[in-house]
Design an enzyme around this catalytic site. Structure first.
Site, PDB file in Angstrom:
ATOM      1  N   ARG A 316      23.642 -31.674 -80.663  1.00 51.67           N
ATOM      2  CA  ARG A 316      24.247 -32.126 -79.400  1.00 51.67           C
ATOM      3  C   ARG A 316      24.917 -31.001 -78.628  1.00 51.67           C
ATOM      4  NH1 ARG A 316      26.016 -36.150 -82.779  1.00 51.67           N
ATOM      5  NH2 ARG A 316      24.774 -38.054 -82.670  1.00 51.67           N
ATOM      6  N   LYS A 338      20.353 -24.375 -65.355  1.00 49.75           N
ATOM      7  CA  LYS A 338      19.224 -25.294 -65.545  1.00 49.75           C
ATOM      8  C   LYS A 338      18.340 -24.788 -66.681  1.00 49.75           C
ATOM      9  CE  LYS A 338      17.404 -25.829 -61.302  1.00 49.75           C
ATOM     10  NZ  LYS A 338      16.393 -26.460 -60.435  1.00 49.75           N
ATOM     11  N   GLU A 380      11.789 -12.878 -55.529  1.00 52.57           N
ATOM     12  CA  GLU A 380      12.939 -13.788 -55.589  1.00 52.57           C
ATOM     13  C   GLU A 380      14.204 -13.066 -55.120  1.00 52.57           C
ATOM     14  OE1 GLU A 380      12.536 -16.935 -56.303  1.00 52.57           O
ATOM     15  OE2 GLU A 380      10.880 -17.142 -57.717  1.00 52.57           O
ATOM     16  N   LYS A 415      22.961 -16.526 -55.530  1.00 45.57           N
ATOM     17  CA  LYS A 415      22.650 -17.759 -56.263  1.00 45.57           C
ATOM     18  C   LYS A 415      23.930 -18.408 -56.790  1.00 45.57           C
ATOM     19  CE  LYS A 415      19.748 -20.223 -59.419  1.00 45.57           C
ATOM     20  NZ  LYS A 415      18.568 -20.318 -60.245  1.00 45.57           N
ATOM     21  N   GLU A 425      22.530 -29.836 -57.996  1.00 50.05           N
ATOM     22  CA  GLU A 425      21.366 -29.878 -57.126  1.00 50.05           C
ATOM     23  C   GLU A 425      21.302 -31.140 -56.280  1.00 50.05           C
ATOM     24  OE1 GLU A 425      17.700 -29.099 -59.211  1.00 50.05           O
ATOM     25  OE2 GLU A 425      16.967 -27.969 -57.499  1.00 50.05           O
ATOM     26  N   ARG A 429      21.712 -26.521 -52.881  1.00 49.61           N
ATOM     27  CA  ARG A 429      20.927 -25.792 -53.868  1.00 49.61           C
ATOM     28  C   ARG A 429      19.439 -25.787 -53.526  1.00 49.61           C
ATOM     29  NH1 ARG A 429      22.676 -25.627 -60.144  1.00 49.61           N
ATOM     30  NH2 ARG A 429      20.859 -24.629 -61.010  1.00 49.61           N
ATOM     31  N   ASN A 433      14.946 -22.926 -52.830  1.00 50.24           N
ATOM     32  CA  ASN A 433      13.491 -23.114 -52.861  1.00 50.24           C
ATOM     33  C   ASN A 433      12.787 -22.533 -51.655  1.00 50.24           C
ATOM     34  OD1 ASN A 433      13.300 -24.366 -55.350  1.00 50.24           O
ATOM     35  ND2 ASN A 433      13.888 -26.342 -54.484  1.00 50.24           N
ATOM     36  N   HIS A 436       9.078 -21.875 -51.659  1.00 53.67           N
ATOM     37  CA  HIS A 436       8.527 -22.489 -52.865  1.00 53.67           C
ATOM     38  C   HIS A 436       7.634 -23.695 -52.615  1.00 53.67           C
ATOM     39  CE1 HIS A 436      11.036 -19.700 -54.984  1.00 53.67           C
ATOM     40  NE2 HIS A 436      10.707 -20.184 -56.169  1.00 53.67           N
ATOM     41  N   HIS A 440       4.535 -22.862 -54.583  1.00 58.68           N
ATOM     42  CA  HIS A 440       4.072 -23.582 -55.770  1.00 58.68           C
ATOM     43  C   HIS A 440       2.628 -24.030 -55.631  1.00 58.68           C
ATOM     44  CE1 HIS A 440       8.245 -24.615 -57.474  1.00 58.68           C
ATOM     45  NE2 HIS A 440       7.633 -23.774 -58.280  1.00 58.68           N
ATOM     46  N   HIS A 452       3.954 -16.205 -59.967  1.00 55.18           N
ATOM     47  CA  HIS A 452       4.924 -17.031 -59.256  1.00 55.18           C
ATOM     48  C   HIS A 452       5.545 -16.263 -58.083  1.00 55.18           C
ATOM     49  CE1 HIS A 452       8.027 -20.005 -58.592  1.00 55.18           C
ATOM     50  NE2 HIS A 452       8.934 -19.034 -58.654  1.00 55.18           N
TER      51      HIS A 452
HETATM   52  N1  LIG Z   1      16.120 -22.257 -65.087  1.00 56.41           N
HETATM   53  C1  LIG Z   1      15.939 -21.864 -63.860  1.00 56.41           C
HETATM   54  O1  LIG Z   1      16.772 -22.067 -62.989  1.00 56.41           O
HETATM   55  C2  LIG Z   1      14.666 -21.148 -63.501  1.00 56.41           C
HETATM   56  C3  LIG Z   1      14.547 -20.510 -62.275  1.00 56.41           C
HETATM   57  C4  LIG Z   1      13.386 -19.794 -62.003  1.00 56.41           C
HETATM   58  C5  LIG Z   1      12.377 -19.737 -62.939  1.00 56.41           C
HETATM   59  N2  LIG Z   1      12.533 -20.378 -64.132  1.00 56.41           N
HETATM   60  C6  LIG Z   1      11.462 -20.314 -65.147  1.00 56.41           C
HETATM   61  O2  LIG Z   1      11.311 -18.961 -65.544  1.00 56.41           O
HETATM   62  C7  LIG Z   1       9.980 -18.785 -66.014  1.00 56.41           C
HETATM   63  C8  LIG Z   1       9.437 -17.501 -65.444  1.00 56.41           C
HETATM   64  O3  LIG Z   1      10.220 -16.424 -65.916  1.00 56.41           O
HETATM   65  P1  LIG Z   1       9.651 -14.939 -66.003  1.00 56.41           P
HETATM   66  O4  LIG Z   1       9.054 -14.571 -64.716  1.00 56.41           O
HETATM   67  O5  LIG Z   1      10.717 -14.108 -66.558  1.00 56.41           O
HETATM   68  O6  LIG Z   1       8.428 -15.098 -66.994  1.00 56.41           O
HETATM   69  P2  LIG Z   1       8.298 -14.804 -68.564  1.00 56.41           P
HETATM   70  O7  LIG Z   1       9.479 -15.261 -69.283  1.00 56.41           O
HETATM   71  O8  LIG Z   1       6.996 -15.345 -68.968  1.00 56.41           O
HETATM   72  O9  LIG Z   1       8.248 -13.231 -68.601  1.00 56.41           O
HETATM   73  C9  LIG Z   1       7.168 -12.547 -68.035  1.00 56.41           C
HETATM   74  C10 LIG Z   1       6.499 -11.634 -69.052  1.00 56.41           C
HETATM   75  O10 LIG Z   1       7.280 -10.457 -69.212  1.00 56.41           O
HETATM   76  C11 LIG Z   1       7.589 -10.258 -70.567  1.00 56.41           C
HETATM   77  N3  LIG Z   1       8.887  -9.575 -70.575  1.00 56.41           N
HETATM   78  C12 LIG Z   1      10.077 -10.084 -70.171  1.00 56.41           C
HETATM   79  N4  LIG Z   1      11.004  -9.143 -70.223  1.00 56.41           N
HETATM   80  C13 LIG Z   1      10.425  -8.013 -70.646  1.00 56.41           C
HETATM   81  C14 LIG Z   1      10.884  -6.689 -70.876  1.00 56.41           C
HETATM   82  N5  LIG Z   1      12.138  -6.324 -70.622  1.00 56.41           N
HETATM   83  N6  LIG Z   1      10.004  -5.786 -71.332  1.00 56.41           N
HETATM   84  C15 LIG Z   1       8.720  -6.121 -71.539  1.00 56.41           C
HETATM   85  N7  LIG Z   1       8.215  -7.352 -71.327  1.00 56.41           N
HETATM   86  C16 LIG Z   1       9.068  -8.288 -70.879  1.00 56.41           C
HETATM   87  C17 LIG Z   1       7.558 -11.636 -71.161  1.00 56.41           C
HETATM   88  O11 LIG Z   1       7.378 -11.601 -72.557  1.00 56.41           O
HETATM   89  C18 LIG Z   1       6.386 -12.225 -70.429  1.00 56.41           C
HETATM   90  O12 LIG Z   1       5.182 -11.804 -71.001  1.00 56.41           O
HETATM   91  C19 LIG Z   1       9.205 -20.011 -65.616  1.00 56.41           C
HETATM   92  O13 LIG Z   1       8.990 -20.797 -66.744  1.00 56.41           O
HETATM   93  C20 LIG Z   1      10.124 -20.734 -64.654  1.00 56.41           C
HETATM   94  O14 LIG Z   1       9.974 -22.118 -64.698  1.00 56.41           O
HETATM   95  C21 LIG Z   1      13.643 -21.065 -64.422  1.00 56.41           C
HETATM   96 ZN   LIG Z   2      10.917 -19.103 -57.993  1.00 51.61          ZN
END
Ligand SMILES: NC(=O)c1ccc[n+]([C@@H]2O[C@H](COP(=O)([O-])OP(=O)(O)OC[C@H]3O[C@@H](n4cnc5c(N)ncnc54)[C@H](O)[C@@H]3O)[C@@H](O)[C@H]2O)c1
Ligand SMILES: [Zn+2]
Length: 548
Positions: A316, A338, A380, A415, A425, A429, A433, A436, A440, A452
């Site tokens: 929990r 989030k 971003e 942010k 949200e 917030r 987007n 987006h 998307h 993305h």
């Molecule tokens: N929670 C939120 O508010 C929020 C906001 C935006 C995006 N997201 C989520 O984030 C995700 C996308 O994140 P992302 O773009 O970081 O993708 P990711 O986590 O897949 O990372 C991208 C790639 O880079 C690699 N990587 C990361 N850091 C590295 C480093 N320092 N050195 C070498 N390789 C590295 C990872 O292993 C992966 O292969 C999506 O799932 C999206 O839904 C969440």
């Molecule tokens: Zn985004």
């Protein structure tokens, strides 16, 4: 008696101040001695003595009255006596008056009873802070007169404050962050004492987003400062990232008395699923993590989202620590609380709000991030500039941000400001987007051949064009946005995608509100608005303008 309260004693590494010793906080007026002293006293489970308050109580009148009735000399004598008394006690946090330790005798007295830390601030900061105070005997007059008096006083006291080796700047940061800096300074950790800290208030209190080159090696210390329980600590990461950073992180945790447990998940968005989280639970149980054990997400947004969801639900809720390693995760995913996993039906359909205890951003880890991922994160970052930091946007148009720490901090602040205003949200917030709704759909129809961030860059251009069509924004601003993204080698157009297919995809997006399409469009750099259902033709035109 031997002076066993020497602040350089080894025990200072374990506790910020050894048992039996006092901690004295001094500094110029307006540096926050009392507030910071109060926070430190609470953290350390000690009693705070505010010297000015104590003297006022002893005399039964405010300090200004003591100055008027009895003269400054009488007040200074009372101060010297109080220093003697307090130095004879132990385990106190003492906030001195601004001038109390100008006397070398007083400084020596206090230093013999434990470490003395001097809070510092520039003239402008002091002026801003003291304007809200009344009853400053040494600061009469209007703003200009106050400024002159502050300058003179600061100059006169420079030598005295300069004798105190432990100094902590307080400009531009809040008292909570100053208190953390004091603790780090006491521990001899100048690297983390100097990092950027952004305080994020939450319903339960607050947490810090710490940003600084090389701070990954101090992660253990940062957890300890947040009173994260010593013992087992799960590091959730994937094989690639573990290869680069797990060892550094583990060592820093071990140094502070944590026992790191490596919990690996497979790489990639395809594994951001309940099945992977289930596997994490299994690893947590096998490692006998309890509900005080921190769960540390070390990786990009995929890892952060999954580790956060696991931390929100395991037993929990366990303490969650974010160590984002991709630029996107640093400026976006790790901020705002989030967390989520994907279902076969769509992305991020199951999740929870989970605030971290601390977010640790070390820009040095970006050295290993593939260039395309970095660029994706830049999209971003520019987006945050457009929606809330014209200065950051201008930097991208010009020579670029001064360094990665500054760039990330500026983007994070945008942010954070939005999230503080709208934690769950319900309103503003949505502006995050920007780009987006188009993005998307383009990302999906491209079969994820566009990343993305790349799709968001294209979507942002479409949103700017829509703003122009709606007479909300001038054409020049829209061109600046497009040029800026282009300069960063981000795409501003997508080729080979079918207009109708992308349009239809926009309606499937879970972020649509009701049956309407919602867009965030720029009115100017730093000013965006939410537009619901601008009309089919407007949407189609904007979309067509970015598809070739
Ligand atoms: N929670 C939120 O508010 C929020 C906001 C935006 C995006 N997201 C989520 O984030 C995700 C996308 O994140 P992302 O773009 O970081 O993708 P990711 O986590 O897949 O990372 C991208 C790639 O880079 C690699 N990587 C990361 N850091 C590295 C480093 N320092 N050195 C070498 N390789 C590295 C990872 O292993 C992966 O292969 C999506 O799932 C999206 O839904 C969440
Ligand atoms: Zn985004």
């Amino acid at each position: 008696m031997e002076n066993s309260c020497d602040s350089s004693a080894e025990q200072a590494m374990e506790k910020p101040v050894a048992d039996g010793c006092n901690l004295t906080i001094t500094g110029f007026m307006g540096t926050g001695k009392t507030t910071v002293g109060g926070i430190l006293a609470e953290r350390m489970g000690r009693r705070l003595v505010d010297m000015d308050e104590q003297i006022e109580a002893d005399f039964g009148k405010p300090i200004s009255q003591i100055f008027a009735d009895d003269g400054e000399e009488v007040f200074r004598q009372a101060e010297a006596r109080l220093c003697q008394t307090l130095a004879g006690e132990s385990d106190l946090v003492i906030a001195t008056g601004g001038g109390a330790l100008v006397s070398d005798d007083n400084l020596q007295t206090m230093a013999a009873s434990g470490p003395v830390v001097c809070l510092t601030a520039g003239v402008d900061t002091v002026l801003e802070r003291v304007e809200t105070f009344e009853d400053r005997p040494l600061l009469p007059g209007d703003r200009e007169e106050k400024r002159r008096n502050i300058e003179t006083l600061l100059l006169n006291r420079r030598g005295a404050y300069g004798r105190i080796p432990l100094r902590v700047p307080t400009d531009d940061i809040d008292p909570e962050a100053v208190a953390e800096r004091v603790l780090d300074t006491l521990a001899g950790n100048s690297e983390i004492a100097e990092m950027t800290r952004i305080t994020v208030p939450t319903p339960e209190g607050h947490y810090h987003i710490c940003i600084g080159e090389g701070i990954l090696t101090h992660a253990g210390r940062l957890l300890a400062n947040r009173a994260v329980a010593k013992g087992k600590a799960a590091i959730v990461t994937n094989e690639d990232i573990a290869a680069h950073y797990a060892e550094v992180l583990s060592e820093s945790l071990q140094k502070e008395g944590y026992s790191p447990v490596l919990c690996q998940v497979p790489e990639g968005e395809a594994h951001k699923t309940l099945a992977t989280v289930q596997n994490l639970y299994d690893q947590f149980v096998a490692a006998e993590l309890d509900r005080r054990s921190p769960i540390i997400g070390l990786g990009g947004g995929v890892i952060g989202d999954m580790a956060g969801f696991a931390a929100a639900t395991y037993l929990r809720g366990a303490p969650f620590v974010q160590i984002p390693t991709s630029l996107l995760a640093m400026v976006d995913a790790s901020v705002g609380g989030k967390t989520a996993v994907d279902l076969p039906q769509g992305k991020n359909l199951v999740g929870a709000f989970k605030q971290p205890v601390v977010v640790i951003i070390d820009p040095e880890v970006l050295a290993e991030l593939p260039a395309a991922e970095f660029r994706s994160g830049l999209a971003e970052t520019v987006k945050h500039g457009i929606l809330g930091s014209p200065e950051l946007f201008h930097q991208f148009e010009g020579k670029g941000p001064a360094n990665l720490t500054q760039m990330i901090a500026d983007a994070v602040r945008v942010k954070v400001d939005v999230v503080i205003e709208d934690p769950f949200e319900r309103g503003r917030r949505a502006t995050l987007n920007l780009g987006h709704t188009f993005g998307h759909a383009i990302e999906q129809v491209s079969g994820y051949s566009l990343r993305h961030g790349e799709a968001v860059a294209i979507g942002t251009v479409a949103a700017a064009r829509m703003a122009v069509a709606l007479n909300r924004c001038d054409a020049q601003t829209a061109s600046r946005i497009e040029d800026c993204l282009g300069r960063l080698e981000l795409p501003t157009k997508a080729s080979g995608l079918n207009l109708d297919e992308v349009y239809a995809m926009m309606f499937k997006d879970k972020k649509r509100s009701g049956r309407m399409l919602r867009f965030i469009i720029p009115q100017a750099i730093g000013d965006v608005v939410i537009i619901d259902d601008p009309g089919e033709q407007i949407v189609l035109d904007a979309l067509a303008s970015v598809l070739t």
